[in-house]
Scaffold this motif. Sequence first.
Motif, mmCIF file in Angstrom:
data_model
loop_
_atom_site.group_PDB
_atom_site.id
_atom_site.type_symbol
_atom_site.label_atom_id
_atom_site.label_comp_id
_atom_site.label_asym_id
_atom_site.label_seq_id
_atom_site.Cartn_x
_atom_site.Cartn_y
_atom_site.Cartn_z
ATOM 1 N N GLU A 1 -11.282 10.828 -14.025
ATOM 2 C CA GLU A 1 -10.144 10.494 -14.767
ATOM 3 C C GLU A 1 -9.191 11.580 -15.033
ATOM 4 O OE1 GLU A 1 -7.715 8.959 -15.368
ATOM 5 O OE2 GLU A 1 -9.438 7.345 -16.303
ATOM 6 N N PHE A 2 -7.653 12.111 -14.619
ATOM 7 C CA PHE A 2 -6.937 12.201 -14.565
ATOM 8 C C PHE A 2 -5.984 12.057 -16.270
ATOM 9 C CE2 PHE A 2 -5.276 9.443 -12.310
ATOM 10 C CZ PHE A 2 -4.102 8.774 -12.490
ATOM 11 N N GLU A 3 -5.348 12.701 -16.554
ATOM 12 C CA GLU A 3 -4.311 12.794 -17.830
ATOM 13 C C GLU A 3 -2.654 12.913 -17.729
ATOM 14 O OE1 GLU A 3 -5.926 10.857 -20.339
ATOM 15 O OE2 GLU A 3 -7.818 11.499 -19.803
ATOM 16 N N ARG A 4 -2.667 13.423 -17.008
ATOM 17 C CA ARG A 4 -1.256 14.240 -16.854
ATOM 18 C C ARG A 4 -0.971 13.996 -15.819
ATOM 19 N NH1 ARG A 4 -2.468 20.430 -17.966
ATOM 20 N NH2 ARG A 4 -4.583 19.617 -17.062
ATOM 21 N N GLY A 5 0.650 13.048 -15.175
ATOM 22 C CA GLY A 5 1.051 12.656 -14.177
ATOM 23 C C GLY A 5 0.759 11.477 -14.497
ATOM 24 N N GLU A 6 1.562 10.562 -12.890
ATOM 25 C CA GLU A 6 0.875 9.389 -12.415
ATOM 26 C C GLU A 6 0.514 9.323 -10.894
ATOM 27 O OE1 GLU A 6 3.464 6.010 -14.977
ATOM 28 O OE2 GLU A 6 4.667 7.573 -14.348
ATOM 29 N N ILE A 7 -0.531 8.228 -10.535
ATOM 30 C CA ILE A 7 -0.619 8.104 -9.545
ATOM 31 C C ILE A 7 -0.306 6.474 -9.058
ATOM 32 C CG2 ILE A 7 -2.903 7.704 -7.955
ATOM 33 C CD1 ILE A 7 -3.718 10.183 -8.951
ATOM 34 N N LEU A 8 0.596 6.179 -8.454
ATOM 35 C CA LEU A 8 0.993 4.360 -8.150
ATOM 36 C C LEU A 8 0.710 3.883 -7.072
ATOM 37 C CD1 LEU A 8 4.573 5.763 -10.216
ATOM 38 C CD2 LEU A 8 2.650 4.623 -10.730
ATOM 39 N N ILE A 9 0.528 2.551 -7.052
ATOM 40 C CA ILE A 9 0.443 2.222 -5.281
ATOM 41 C C ILE A 9 1.066 0.652 -5.668
ATOM 42 C CG2 ILE A 9 -1.570 1.024 -4.270
ATOM 43 C CD1 ILE A 9 -3.463 2.515 -5.026
ATOM 44 N N ALA B 1 0.726 -1.521 0.143
ATOM 45 C CA ALA B 1 -0.202 0.111 -0.096
ATOM 46 C C ALA B 1 0.932 1.274 0.214
ATOM 47 C CB ALA B 1 -1.256 -0.015 1.171
ATOM 48 N N ARG B 2 1.774 1.047 -0.962
ATOM 49 C CA ARG B 2 2.774 2.614 -1.024
ATOM 50 C C ARG B 2 2.125 3.284 -2.122
ATOM 51 N NH1 ARG B 2 6.770 3.896 -3.906
ATOM 52 N NH2 ARG B 2 8.336 5.213 -3.048
ATOM 53 N N ILE B 3 1.975 4.851 -1.695
ATOM 54 C CA ILE B 3 0.822 5.611 -3.082
ATOM 55 C C ILE B 3 2.565 6.191 -3.483
ATOM 56 C CG2 ILE B 3 -0.861 7.592 -2.807
ATOM 57 C CD1 ILE B 3 -2.043 5.881 -0.485
ATOM 58 N N GLU B 4 2.193 7.008 -4.713
ATOM 59 C CA GLU B 4 2.992 8.055 -4.799
ATOM 60 C C GLU B 4 1.735 8.781 -6.536
ATOM 61 O OE1 GLU B 4 7.287 8.035 -7.429
ATOM 62 O OE2 GLU B 4 6.391 6.452 -6.950
ATOM 63 N N PHE B 5 1.952 9.668 -5.773
ATOM 64 C CA PHE B 5 2.109 10.882 -7.101
ATOM 65 C C PHE B 5 3.115 11.334 -8.052
ATOM 66 C CE2 PHE B 5 -2.360 10.321 -4.964
ATOM 67 C CZ PHE B 5 -3.176 11.108 -5.488
ATOM 68 N N PHE C 1 4.446 13.545 -4.366
ATOM 69 C CA PHE C 1 4.402 12.833 -2.752
ATOM 70 C C PHE C 1 4.351 11.167 -2.260
ATOM 71 C CE2 PHE C 1 -0.068 13.185 -2.716
ATOM 72 C CZ PHE C 1 -0.340 12.596 -2.164
ATOM 73 N N VAL C 2 4.722 10.564 -1.205
ATOM 74 C CA VAL C 2 5.072 9.887 -1.603
ATOM 75 C C VAL C 2 4.245 9.410 -0.083
ATOM 76 C CG1 VAL C 2 6.229 7.648 -1.251
ATOM 77 C CG2 VAL C 2 7.072 8.969 -2.624
ATOM 78 N N ALA C 3 3.663 8.975 0.164
ATOM 79 C CA ALA C 3 2.717 8.140 1.408
ATOM 80 C C ALA C 3 3.656 6.787 1.452
ATOM 81 C CB ALA C 3 1.968 7.788 1.366
ATOM 82 N N GLU C 4 4.779 6.519 2.350
ATOM 83 C CA GLU C 4 5.690 4.757 2.307
ATOM 84 C C GLU C 4 4.369 4.221 3.190
ATOM 85 O OE1 GLU C 4 7.563 3.664 0.907
ATOM 86 O OE2 GLU C 4 9.531 5.722 0.734
ATOM 87 N N PRO C 5 4.470 2.887 3.491
ATOM 88 C CA PRO C 5 3.555 1.558 3.670
ATOM 89 C C PRO C 5 3.626 1.931 4.960
ATOM 90 C CG PRO C 5 4.923 0.474 2.513
ATOM 91 C CD PRO C 5 5.580 2.114 2.684
ATOM 92 N N GLY C 6 2.270 2.377 5.539
ATOM 93 C CA GLY C 6 2.530 2.478 6.886
ATOM 94 C C GLY C 6 1.700 4.581 7.317
#
Length: 589
Positions: A402-410, A349-353, A372-377
Motif C-alpha cells: 500500500e502507498f499513502e502519498r501520491g496517486e496511481i491512476l488507471i 488502460a492508460r496508466i499515470e503515476f 509519469f504517464v503510459a498512454e494506451p498501448g
Amino acid sequence: MEQNNVNLTFKDQKDTLIRLLKYALPFKGLITIVILMLTISTLTGMATPYLVMIFIDDYLTQRVFPDNEIMLLIIAFVAVTLGGVIATYFQRYFLQYLAIRVIQQIRIDAFKKIGKLGMRYFDRVPGGSVVSRLTNDTEAIIEMFIGVLATFLMAAFMMVSSFVMMIILDIRLALFASIMIPIIVLVIAVYRKFSARFFSYTRQLLSDLNAKIAESIEGMKIIQVFNQEDRLQREFRKINEEHFDYNMRTIRLDGLLLSPMMNFIYIIGVALILGYFGILSFEGAVTAGVVFAFIQYLERFFEPINQVTQSLNIFQQALVSASRVFTLMDDETLQPEQQEKIDKKITDARIEFKDVTFSYDGKRDVLKNISFVAEPGETVALVGHTGSGKSSIINLFMRFYEFERGEILIDGHSIKDYQKEQLKKNVGLVLQDAFIFYGTVESNIRLYHPTMTFEQVKAAAEFVSANGFIERLPDRYKHKVLEKGAAFSSGERQLLAFARTMAVDPKILILDEATANIDSETEEEIQSALEKMRKNRTTLAIAHRLSTIQNADQILVLNKGEIVERGTHDELIRLGGIYNNMYQLQNRV
C-alpha cells in the motif's frame, strides 16, 4: 528468524482454549454423542466396584452362594463391563472424528488467511515458519482433542461420580479425602506456569528448524558452490541443541511435578484412609467390601487426576501451538484492500503515476515523487542500477504494498477504487524467475481458471510460440510438471509463464526483466513472443539488458528512488547521462 511473544499468560491460554472449543460448536450432535458415551463408560466404571462390594459382603463373607442371585450378579457385572467397553470405543472414535474435523477447518482458515497476507508479512516471516504452523502446530492441536479433551472430560465425570460414591459410603472420609484437592491444584498451577514457557520456546525453535531446513534446501546450489555446508551444519546444530535443551527442561519438569508427585499424594491418601478404617474397626465392624469399594473409588478419584497431569504437557503444547496458528490468522499485515467505489471496467488502460512517494519501513523513502504517464498501448521501460526503485514501482502497481502519498491512476481513476477482480483480470505479470506449479502443462497455463477451455489454453501457447516445445513432450499438454518446472529449461519455463499471462488476455502487461535468465539462443524466440505480447497493450517493463527495450515509447531512468532521465532510447543516448553510460558499458566490446 521470526520472533514471537513466547510467554502465554493464564488469560492467553484461556482465550486460546475458548477459541479452539468454538471450532467444535458446529458439531453439537457429535459432541452430544461423545458426552453420552462418556457418561455411560463412567457410570459403568462406578458400578463395577459396587457390584464387587455386594458380592464380598453379602455372599463371600457370609459363605452363602445362591445360584440364581450369583448368576444375576455375574450377568450384571459382565453387562456393565461390556457396556463400558462399547461406550469407550464409540466415545474415542467420535472424539477423534471431531478432532480431525476441527483441525481440518483450522487448517483451511489458516491457509485462507495466508492467501490474504501482504508481502510485508512474508518479508519478515520465513516460509518454513509458516509451513510449521500449518503442519507441526496443527498436529499438536489434534493430540489435544484426541488425548487431552477426552481425558479431561472423563476425569471430570470420574472424579465427581467417585466422590459421590465415597459420600454414599462414608461422608466423613469423603470430606477428609477432599483436603488433598488444594494440594493437587497447587501442583498443577506451578506446572502450568513453567511448562507454558518451556513449550513456547520449544515450538518456536522447532519453527526455526523448519525455516532453516527450507532455506537450506532452497539455496542448496549456492551452499555447495560457496562451500558453506559446514557453516549451515553449525547453525542447524546450534538450533537443534537449543531445541533439545528445552525438551529436556520439559522432561525434568514432568518428572518432578506430574506422575511421581501425584502417585506420592495418592499413596499418602491411601495410607491415611487405611489408618482411618483401622481406627474405625476398634469402634465397630467394618466390612471388607466397604474397604475394597472405598479404596477402589479413591483410586478412581486419583487416577483421572494422574491422567490429567500426564496430559498436561500435551495440553500445554497444544495451547502454545494453537496460539501460534491463531497469531498467524490474526495478523493484520494484509494485502492492500480495494475500496471498490466504482463499478467500472478498464478500457483504454492508460496508466499515470502522480507524485508517488513510498517507504517499506516508514523511515526511508525508496520512491520519491514518481510521476509519469503510459498512454494506451505504449511501452514504458524502467531502468536503473540495483536499488534504484524499479521493482518498487511494479510492487505498488501490482498492489503488493500500500502507498499513502501520491496517486496511481488507471483510465483516470485511482487504482485503489477498482474492484479486485477487475484489476487481476486486466493486469498480467511476468516475473524474472518464472514460477511453475506442480501439475501439468495445461494446468500451469490455465492456472485453475475453471471457465477456460483447452482451445484457449492451446491458443495462448501458440501465441507466445510455446507450443513448439510442448508438442515435443511425451504427453504434450497433459505432461506432468515437476515442482518449479525443474525438468524445463529457463526459456521453456518463461514461455509457459508468457502463455499463462496471455491466456487471460490482459490489457496491461507488467514485465519484470522477463529475459534476464534467458540464454542468447533462446532470447530471440523470447523477444519475438514479448513483441507480440506488448502489441496493443500498455506495458511497464523493468529492464537490465538495455538492448531489449530500445523500441520502448518511453524510458525512465531511476536513481535512488527518483526519475532522473526520461525519453526514448535515441534521446537518452544524445543526452549523454546515466542511461548512455549504462548502454556503453553493456555494449563495450
